[in-house]
Design an enzyme around this catalytic site. Sequence first.
Site, PDB file in Angstrom:
ATOM      1  N   ASP A  14       0.829  -1.215   0.000  1.00 46.66           N
ATOM      2  CA  ASP A  14       0.000   0.000   0.000  1.00 46.66           C
ATOM      3  C   ASP A  14       0.861   1.261   0.000  1.00 46.66           C
ATOM      4  OD1 ASP A  14      -2.352  -1.392  -0.002  1.00 46.66           O
ATOM      5  OD2 ASP A  14      -3.040  -0.737   1.956  1.00 46.66           O
ATOM      6  N   ASP A  15       0.217   2.370  -0.361  1.00 43.38           N
ATOM      7  CA  ASP A  15       0.795   3.719  -0.262  1.00 43.38           C
ATOM      8  C   ASP A  15       1.942   3.945  -1.237  1.00 43.38           C
ATOM      9  OD1 ASP A  15      -1.006   3.892   1.826  1.00 43.38           O
ATOM     10  OD2 ASP A  15       0.504   3.696   3.395  1.00 43.38           O
ATOM     11  N   HIS A 135      -7.616   4.183   1.085  1.00 47.35           N
ATOM     12  CA  HIS A 135      -6.597   4.542   2.072  1.00 47.35           C
ATOM     13  C   HIS A 135      -7.272   4.688   3.442  1.00 47.35           C
ATOM     14  CE1 HIS A 135      -2.909   6.169   3.610  1.00 47.35           C
ATOM     15  NE2 HIS A 135      -3.341   7.405   3.743  1.00 47.35           N
TER      16      HIS A 135
END
Length: 317
Positions: A14-15, A135
């Site tokens: 993620d991210d 998110h």
Amino acid sequence: MMPKATVKLIVTGDDFGYCPRRNQGIVECFLAGAVSNVSLLVNGSAVSDAVQLAKRYRIPIGLHANLSEGLPVCPALKEQSSLLNKEGFFHGKMGIRAVLADGLLKMSEVKQELIAQVELFCELTGHLPHHMDGHQHVHVLPEIRHVFAQVLEEYGIRHTRVPIEPDLPHCSWIDPPLMNFYLGVEKDSLNTVDVFMKHGIRWPDIYIGLSTMGKNMSVNNILRAIDNATTDFLAKVDCAIPSNSPLCPDQEIRTVTIELMTHPGYPSVPPVGGCGEGPDDFSQSWERSHELETLKNPELQSHYKTRNVQLCAFKDL
């Protein structure tokens, strides 16, 4: 040890795009065969670098829709919007939940921003996201879940994440405040299932990631989560098969799909990073590099092979 099954494991970093050091760590994991899929923040400060890296190394990439951290990408919402606090940034992980609970979030603006992020993703990568999640799990929040599902259906994005982790209530090592947040995420996710199904959206059979996040990630915890969740899932499937069915549980080798949510990378160094307001505390902590080293551990890779765990991406489902 798990019952006889082939496990297709999506290990999502993620991210992606949050900062150059996050990008570096995720790419290292991908090249080491430790991450098989990434989720891109299109409002991340290093998004251009992330997209170029994904193209160079052919990393399967989806959209990490962001309504909680940093700045919006929709021009019409940058000056004034219910999505923004008085400083002009998104409300934050807990702030968006509070504003939503107070009935102050306009769903028309939520949809505007989600559409803008999908469009920007397409502009940057040249294709639709292979999957789209939220998110800080904003995509399963009340009201937002309906808008999120509409956007996915309208764009033909077929896959998402539903963060319901079967073994979570038994994970006594998780700090109580964090556990309360996780249980709230799971409650929202359970209430989201019917909404996503109605819009034809799919997700893997099993989700893992809350119990193995940051300092709680270890080889043993990952394997425990995979084994326990797979055993539980197969038991439920077998119970649903009629006794006179030709699909005999003792003979059939089943395929189970799992997503493991991860956050590997090297710690952000302020002021570099973030989504418009600098990197947060978690991104600056040692826990990011701890996840990176755990995922790259050869022992984990070896256990995958002995358990018939095959890494893949959402685009392979």
